[in-house]
Design a protein around this motif. Structure first.
Motif, short mmCIF file in Angstrom:
data_model
loop_
_atom_site.label_atom_id
_atom_site.label_comp_id
_atom_site.label_asym_id
_atom_site.label_seq_id
_atom_site.Cartn_x
_atom_site.Cartn_y
_atom_site.Cartn_z
N THR A 1 -3.24 7.91 0.71
CA THR A 1 -3.93 6.73 0.19
C THR A 1 -5.23 7.11 -0.49
O THR A 1 -5.59 6.56 -1.54
CB THR A 1 -4.21 5.75 1.34
OG1 THR A 1 -2.97 5.38 1.95
CG2 THR A 1 -4.90 4.49 0.84
N GLU A 2 -5.94 8.07 0.06
CA GLU A 2 -7.23 8.49 -0.51
C GLU A 2 -7.03 9.15 -1.88
O GLU A 2 -7.80 8.89 -2.82
CB GLU A 2 -7.94 9.45 0.45
CG GLU A 2 -9.30 9.92 -0.02
CD GLU A 2 -10.31 8.80 -0.16
OE1 GLU A 2 -11.31 9.00 -0.87
OE2 GLU A 2 -10.11 7.73 0.45
N SER B 1 0.83 -1.20 0.00
CA SER B 1 0.00 0.00 0.00
C SER B 1 0.87 1.25 0.00
O SER B 1 2.03 1.23 0.44
CB SER B 1 -0.92 0.00 1.22
OG SER B 1 -0.18 0.06 2.41
N ASP C 1 -13.17 -2.81 -6.87
CA ASP C 1 -11.88 -3.05 -6.19
C ASP C 1 -10.70 -3.15 -7.16
O ASP C 1 -9.67 -3.72 -6.81
CB ASP C 1 -11.93 -4.32 -5.33
CG ASP C 1 -13.03 -4.26 -4.29
OD1 ASP C 1 -13.28 -3.16 -3.77
OD2 ASP C 1 -13.65 -5.30 -4.01
N ASN D 1 -6.83 6.37 -9.16
CA ASN D 1 -6.95 5.07 -9.83
C ASN D 1 -8.39 4.80 -10.28
O ASN D 1 -8.62 4.23 -11.35
CB ASN D 1 -6.48 3.96 -8.89
CG ASN D 1 -4.97 3.93 -8.75
OD1 ASN D 1 -4.25 4.47 -9.58
ND2 ASN D 1 -4.49 3.29 -7.71
N GLU D 2 -9.35 5.20 -9.47
CA GLU D 2 -10.75 5.01 -9.85
C GLU D 2 -11.09 5.87 -11.07
O GLU D 2 -11.83 5.41 -11.96
CB GLU D 2 -11.66 5.36 -8.68
CG GLU D 2 -11.63 4.34 -7.55
CD GLU D 2 -12.54 4.71 -6.40
OE1 GLU D 2 -13.09 5.85 -6.43
OE2 GLU D 2 -12.71 3.89 -5.48
N ARG E 1 -6.23 6.43 -4.38
CA ARG E 1 -7.42 5.64 -4.68
C ARG E 1 -8.34 6.39 -5.65
O ARG E 1 -8.84 5.82 -6.63
CB ARG E 1 -8.18 5.32 -3.39
CG ARG E 1 -9.40 4.43 -3.61
CD ARG E 1 -10.20 4.29 -2.32
NE ARG E 1 -10.75 5.57 -1.89
CZ ARG E 1 -11.83 6.13 -2.42
NH1 ARG E 1 -12.47 5.53 -3.42
NH2 ARG E 1 -12.27 7.29 -1.98
#
Length: 278
Positions: free
Chosen positions: A127-128, A93, A166, A134-135, A131
């Protein structure tokens, strides 16, 4: 008589002074201690790397988490026999602490790879943020994949919804496009596009059907073979990387465009002699 004490003093000084060889040994010993201390610090210090390994695969012609990966409205779909598996890699991560022991272990393992952190997580510090990035890449990739497939087939008024939770990033674009083609048109001659085989692959895709390079291809070939694939579609520019660590029993097929990929799958369903290989 006074000369005797002087000679004795000189002899004593000579015995106490280190020879050049002893001085060299002392310097080397000091360097060794410093190097050992440096290694000790490095062993516990966080390093700017990510350790990656083969991830999950998903058949875009089937279901994932109980939902169809590809849902089509406004057109009939065909029954399918084989599988089209998109591939992924797992990475530590973005907020994980990677130490020297992790890096050394990753370099020595056949089923792991160590990459600079910025090549795995090029955008964002949290991390947010990563994320969300990537989305967004996945959503853009899905839109391009649908546009490329419908453009290739010359289809209008067809609604296509792609669902794969995911998973982030753009590297499933090629397989999404092939899935839409397989469901709407098969091999174009009444047969199944996969020829009943388990086909896997990776690659970004543009709306015009151009296939682009992705990361982690050697690891993705292992994920594909572990899940039964015998054919792996790879962006042509990454053939060399794929060849270097490809598992036995997996045929590597290079592609530049969606048209290339469809033509190769149609040929594989026949004699397969005209299909290019890495």
């Amino acid at each position: 008589m006074p000369a005797a004490p002087a000679a004795s003093k000189a002899t004593s000084d000579s015995a106490d002074s280190p020879s050049p060889e002893r001085r060299r040994r002392r310097v080397l010993a000091g360097c060794g201690v410093a190097f050992a201390a440096l290694l000790g610090v490095a062993a516990f210090a966080p390093l700017p790397f990510a350790v990656t390994e083969p991830g999950m695969t998903a058949d875009v012609l089937g279901e994932h988490d109980g939902e169809p990966v590809i849902r089509v409205e406004g057109a009939e779909t065909r029954p399918v026999e084989g599988e089209l598996r998109m591939t992924t890699i797992n990475a530590t991560s973005p907020d994980a602490t990677v130490r020297l022991s992790d890096v050394v272990g990753g370099y020595l393992a056949d089923d792991r790879a160590v990459l600079p952190r910025e090549s795995v997580y090029p955008v964002g510090d949290s991390t947010e943020e990563i994320r969300e990035h990537n989305e967004e890449q996945m959503r853009a990739s899905q839109d391009a994949a649908v546009a490329a497939a419908l453009g290739f087939l010359g289809r209008d008024d067809v609604e296509v919804e792609l669902n794969l939770s995911d998973v982030g990033g753009p590297s499933a674009g090629l397989l999404f496009s092939l899935g839409v083609v397989a469901l709407l048109d098969g091999d174009g001659s009444g047969g199944d596009l996969t020829g009943g085989q388990v086909v896997a692959g990776t690659g970004t895709i543009d709306a015009d059907g151009t296939v682009g390079a992705v990361g982690g291809v050697p690891l993705k070939t292992h994920a594909a073979r572990d899940d039964g694939a015998t054919v792996f579609l790879v962006p042509r520019d990454e053939c060399e990387a794929a060849e270097g660590n490809a598992p036995d029993g997996l045929r590597l097929v290079p592609v530049d465009t969606l048209e290339d990929a469809v033509a190769s799958l149609r040929a594989l369903a026949g004699d397969g002699d005209s299909v290019p290989s890495c």
